[in-house]
Motif scaffolding. Sequence first.
Motif, PDB file in Angstrom:
ATOM      1  N   VAL A  78      53.842  32.159  47.015  1.00 44.74           N
ATOM      2  CA  VAL A  78      55.085  32.278  47.779  1.00 44.74           C
ATOM      3  C   VAL A  78      54.872  32.952  49.149  1.00 44.74           C
ATOM      4  CG1 VAL A  78      55.855  34.449  46.738  1.00 44.74           C
ATOM      5  CG2 VAL A  78      57.527  32.706  47.308  1.00 44.74           C
ATOM      6  N   ARG A  79      53.893  33.862  49.222  1.00 45.37           N
ATOM      7  CA  ARG A  79      53.616  34.502  50.517  1.00 45.37           C
ATOM      8  C   ARG A  79      52.454  33.821  51.220  1.00 45.37           C
ATOM      9  NH1 ARG A  79      54.393  38.611  47.072  1.00 45.37           N
ATOM     10  NH2 ARG A  79      56.425  39.611  47.218  1.00 45.37           N
ATOM     11  N   SER A  80      52.348  32.555  51.086  1.00 48.37           N
ATOM     12  CA  SER A  80      51.212  31.747  51.552  1.00 48.37           C
ATOM     13  C   SER A  80      50.708  32.103  52.959  1.00 48.37           C
ATOM     14  CB  SER A  80      51.634  30.274  51.522  1.00 48.37           C
ATOM     15  OG  SER A  80      50.688  29.472  52.176  1.00 48.37           O
ATOM     16  N   LEU A  92      49.603  30.449  58.740  1.00 44.40           N
ATOM     17  CA  LEU A  92      48.617  30.019  59.751  1.00 44.40           C
ATOM     18  C   LEU A  92      48.988  28.660  60.343  1.00 44.40           C
ATOM     19  CD1 LEU A  92      45.383  31.165  57.876  1.00 44.40           C
ATOM     20  CD2 LEU A  92      46.336  32.180  59.977  1.00 44.40           C
ATOM     21  N   LEU A  93      49.677  27.849  59.544  1.00 46.04           N
ATOM     22  CA  LEU A  93      50.114  26.534  60.052  1.00 46.04           C
ATOM     23  C   LEU A  93      51.389  26.660  60.877  1.00 46.04           C
ATOM     24  CD1 LEU A  93      49.694  24.290  56.857  1.00 46.04           C
ATOM     25  CD2 LEU A  93      48.252  24.277  58.920  1.00 46.04           C
ATOM     26  N   ASP A  94      52.024  27.856  60.820  1.00 47.23           N
ATOM     27  CA  ASP A  94      53.268  28.081  61.533  1.00 47.23           C
ATOM     28  C   ASP A  94      54.392  27.186  60.984  1.00 47.23           C
ATOM     29  OD1 ASP A  94      54.552  29.601  63.315  1.00 47.23           O
ATOM     30  OD2 ASP A  94      54.088  28.391  65.098  1.00 47.23           O
ATOM     31  N   VAL A  95      54.381  26.994  59.680  1.00 47.98           N
ATOM     32  CA  VAL A  95      55.448  26.206  59.047  1.00 47.98           C
ATOM     33  C   VAL A  95      56.548  27.153  58.576  1.00 47.98           C
ATOM     34  CG1 VAL A  95      55.998  24.807  57.007  1.00 47.98           C
ATOM     35  CG2 VAL A  95      53.932  24.313  58.330  1.00 47.98           C
ATOM     36  N   ASP A  96      57.791  26.818  58.886  1.00 49.95           N
ATOM     37  CA  ASP A  96      58.922  27.658  58.477  1.00 49.95           C
ATOM     38  C   ASP A  96      59.158  27.556  56.971  1.00 49.95           C
ATOM     39  OD1 ASP A  96      59.419  28.635  60.932  1.00 49.95           O
ATOM     40  OD2 ASP A  96      60.991  27.168  61.430  1.00 49.95           O
ATOM     41  N   TYR A  97      59.765  28.613  56.418  1.00 52.95           N
ATOM     42  CA  TYR A  97      60.047  28.672  54.977  1.00 52.95           C
ATOM     43  C   TYR A  97      61.478  29.193  54.817  1.00 52.95           C
ATOM     44  CZ  TYR A  97      58.368  29.398  50.098  1.00 52.95           C
ATOM     45  OH  TYR A  97      58.127  29.340  48.737  1.00 52.95           O
ATOM     46  N   PRO A  98      62.440  28.448  55.343  1.00 55.42           N
ATOM     47  CA  PRO A  98      63.804  28.981  55.371  1.00 55.42           C
ATOM     48  C   PRO A  98      64.448  29.029  53.987  1.00 55.42           C
ATOM     49  CG  PRO A  98      63.779  26.701  56.124  1.00 55.42           C
ATOM     50  CD  PRO A  98      62.356  27.083  55.864  1.00 55.42           C
ATOM     51  N   GLY A  99      65.410  29.920  53.841  1.00 58.54           N
ATOM     52  CA  GLY A  99      66.123  30.022  52.572  1.00 58.54           C
ATOM     53  C   GLY A  99      66.786  31.365  52.456  1.00 58.54           C
ATOM     54  N   ARG A 131      45.450  17.868  58.567  1.00 56.55           N
ATOM     55  CA  ARG A 131      44.541  17.798  57.411  1.00 56.55           C
ATOM     56  C   ARG A 131      44.850  18.850  56.356  1.00 56.55           C
ATOM     57  NH1 ARG A 131      40.060  14.915  57.764  1.00 56.55           N
ATOM     58  NH2 ARG A 131      40.047  13.549  59.563  1.00 56.55           N
ATOM     59  N   VAL A 132      45.957  19.549  56.517  1.00 59.18           N
ATOM     60  CA  VAL A 132      46.268  20.657  55.616  1.00 59.18           C
ATOM     61  C   VAL A 132      47.617  20.412  54.920  1.00 59.18           C
ATOM     62  CG1 VAL A 132      46.445  23.171  55.440  1.00 59.18           C
ATOM     63  CG2 VAL A 132      45.045  22.158  57.246  1.00 59.18           C
ATOM     64  N   PHE A 133      47.637  20.697  53.617  1.00 57.69           N
ATOM     65  CA  PHE A 133      48.819  20.425  52.791  1.00 57.69           C
ATOM     66  C   PHE A 133      49.286  21.718  52.122  1.00 57.69           C
ATOM     67  CE2 PHE A 133      46.355  16.678  53.308  1.00 57.69           C
ATOM     68  CZ  PHE A 133      47.272  15.630  53.401  1.00 57.69           C
ATOM     69  N   LEU A 134      50.573  21.775  51.821  1.00 61.89           N
ATOM     70  CA  LEU A 134      51.124  22.917  51.075  1.00 61.89           C
ATOM     71  C   LEU A 134      51.612  22.420  49.717  1.00 61.89           C
ATOM     72  CD1 LEU A 134      53.194  24.620  53.923  1.00 61.89           C
ATOM     73  CD2 LEU A 134      51.008  25.410  52.947  1.00 61.89           C
ATOM     74  N   THR A 135      51.308  23.181  48.675  1.00 64.48           N
ATOM     75  CA  THR A 135      51.696  22.788  47.316  1.00 64.48           C
ATOM     76  C   THR A 135      52.201  24.011  46.552  1.00 64.48           C
ATOM     77  OG1 THR A 135      49.457  23.254  46.543  1.00 64.48           O
ATOM     78  CG2 THR A 135      49.912  20.968  47.118  1.00 64.48           C
ATOM     79  N   GLY A 136      52.927  23.765  45.481  1.00 65.09           N
ATOM     80  CA  GLY A 136      53.368  24.839  44.586  1.00 65.09           C
ATOM     81  C   GLY A 136      54.279  25.823  45.293  1.00 65.09           C
ATOM     82  N   ASP A 137      54.172  27.108  44.907  1.00 68.91           N
ATOM     83  CA  ASP A 137      55.066  28.117  45.490  1.00 68.91           C
ATOM     84  C   ASP A 137      54.871  28.247  46.996  1.00 68.91           C
ATOM     85  OD1 ASP A 137      56.001  28.623  42.955  1.00 68.91           O
ATOM     86  OD2 ASP A 137      55.679  30.794  43.025  1.00 68.91           O
ATOM     87  N   ALA A 138      53.731  27.852  47.512  1.00 73.29           N
ATOM     88  CA  ALA A 138      53.541  27.885  48.968  1.00 73.29           C
ATOM     89  C   ALA A 138      54.499  26.913  49.649  1.00 73.29           C
ATOM     90  CB  ALA A 138      52.100  27.516  49.315  1.00 73.29           C
TER      91      ALA A 138
END
Length: 497
Positions: free
Chosen positions: A165-167, A172-179, A280-287
């Motif tokens: 969850v705290r990926s 590092l990818l600068d992807v938002d995790y809103p909620g 080339r990078v993917f996010l899975t699971g709680d990340a």
Amino acid sequence: MNTMNSAQNRDYDVLVVGAGPTGLLLAGDVAAAGLRVALLEKRREESKLTRAFAVHARTLEELDARGLADELLQTGARLSDLSIFGAVHVDMSKLPSRFPELLITPQYQTERVLLRRALDAGATLLRGAEVTGLRQDADAVEVDALVDGETVTLRAAYAVGSDGVRSTVRRLLDVDYPGESAISSVMLADVRLDTPPEDVLAVGASKQGFAFMAPYGDGWYRVIAWDHAEQLPDSAPVDFEALCRLVTSVLGKDHGLHDPRWTSRFHSDERQATSYRVGRVFLTGDAAHCHSPAGGQGMNTGLQDAANLSWKLVAAVRGWAAPGLLDSYQAERHPVGAHVLRTSGGLLRLSIGQSAPLRLARGLAKALGSHLAPLARRGGMEVSGISVSYRDQAPAGSHRLVGDRAADVALAAPADGKGPTRLYEALREGRFVLVGPDATTSGEDFPADWSDRVVTATAPSLTSEWLLVRPDGYIAWAAENPTPTQVRTGLTAWLGN
Ligand SMILES: Cc1cc2nc3c(=O)[nH]c(=O)nc-3n(C[C@H](O)[C@H](O)[C@H](O)COP(=O)(O)OP(=O)(O)OC[C@H]3O[C@@H](n4cnc5c(N)ncnc54)[C@H](O)[C@@H]3O)c2cc1C
């Protein structure tokens, strides 16, 4: 940015960050396909903490497709009915699955089975390796990890953030995790009991809060409890006497909790990454997503993310991925994650909500009891993951089954008595399965270089349908009484030329 690598100059094909359940399944899949994979885990030891206890039917099917379900089933107890905080009942007994149930087993058992399989398949596990940096260009991705105070850099074709969850990878990818926050100040304790519950689980909810007890199977129990009137930060210690009083009051019985070996407090958010792929990078699971534990879907959703992505990475590394295949991971799994956020949030609010309408809804749900059976069954399809379908992503004009989960059909007995007897046994090769009424008539000989991608099987119960089933058990292509040329065209779209 400099061009970092040619394909020949990579350390690995795939780097997986985080050896939780999601990363372990993914690493095992790509290693079993013969890819070079490293699993980077910042913990030095196996985790002693367990969070998830519920393994749902679709996850058991995915494990069955890897020959792991029967082993995991030995570690726990099977339930046909899930009561969510004693307020909402979900019926699993009618699920159209080989596993019409819910397996209650501590998360570390699932992780052990997956870890052994990943190592046996040849994955390299780097413990004490904390990922701190990440760069990518058109050819490769580079990951920095801190190992014994030194920074080590690894190169690969792809990287997967399964780091929870705290990926760090997500950051590092600068992807938002809103909620937003779903629930806070939930108490956890591992205890012994004077009087174990009669059923496998003890669950209850009242105006005061909720309580849940699940067995580890070795005499210890996990207690999860929430006091509506006491909202404290995660760092606040758990008052064990107060916890015992709350559990007794909510469950209506004193189970004699004693000898707490571990207590903690946690909060749970409802969040989802805005993007599951960056280059080339993917996010899975709680990340990629997190939500309330109501319904026990977090780990299950992560494992299914991994099952969706792993064979696509194999196809990409091997060079036969259809155009857009890697993007289909986000297209297929992001909506599933969003749906799980909604349903688990709804279940949580229905279970613990204190507003008058929610209390009324909960009271009605209890009062109607068996009249809600169809609803409970539909809930079972949803919570178990059995109803997940990627139909929305099927190309226009596709057969009605394309995108759906493939049911486990019986296969014709092999002439030599060896070989798979069910579809999900055939999937254990990690390849597509072309299954139809008679595999010997499936058409022209397939190109020899398809042998690493597809196997054929005969299912006598299929009278006219031919199905191409993906390695993750979803239907890629289907047709009624296709000609050999149509079969070949259907396969070429997925397996390349
Ligand atoms: C109380 C509670 C009960 C739950 N019950 C259920 C349930 O019954 N069923 C269910 O399905 N789910 C449940 N969940 C959710 C479930 O536990 C999680 O969804 C699941 O653990 C997610 O798995 P993961 O592999 O994605 O991430 P994690 O299990 O969090 O694993 C991530 C791994 O990455 C490692 N890591 C992190 N950062 C780095 C880094 N920078 N470098 C290297 N490694 C790193 C971590 O050490 C960790 O090992 C529950 C959660 C809670 C809190």
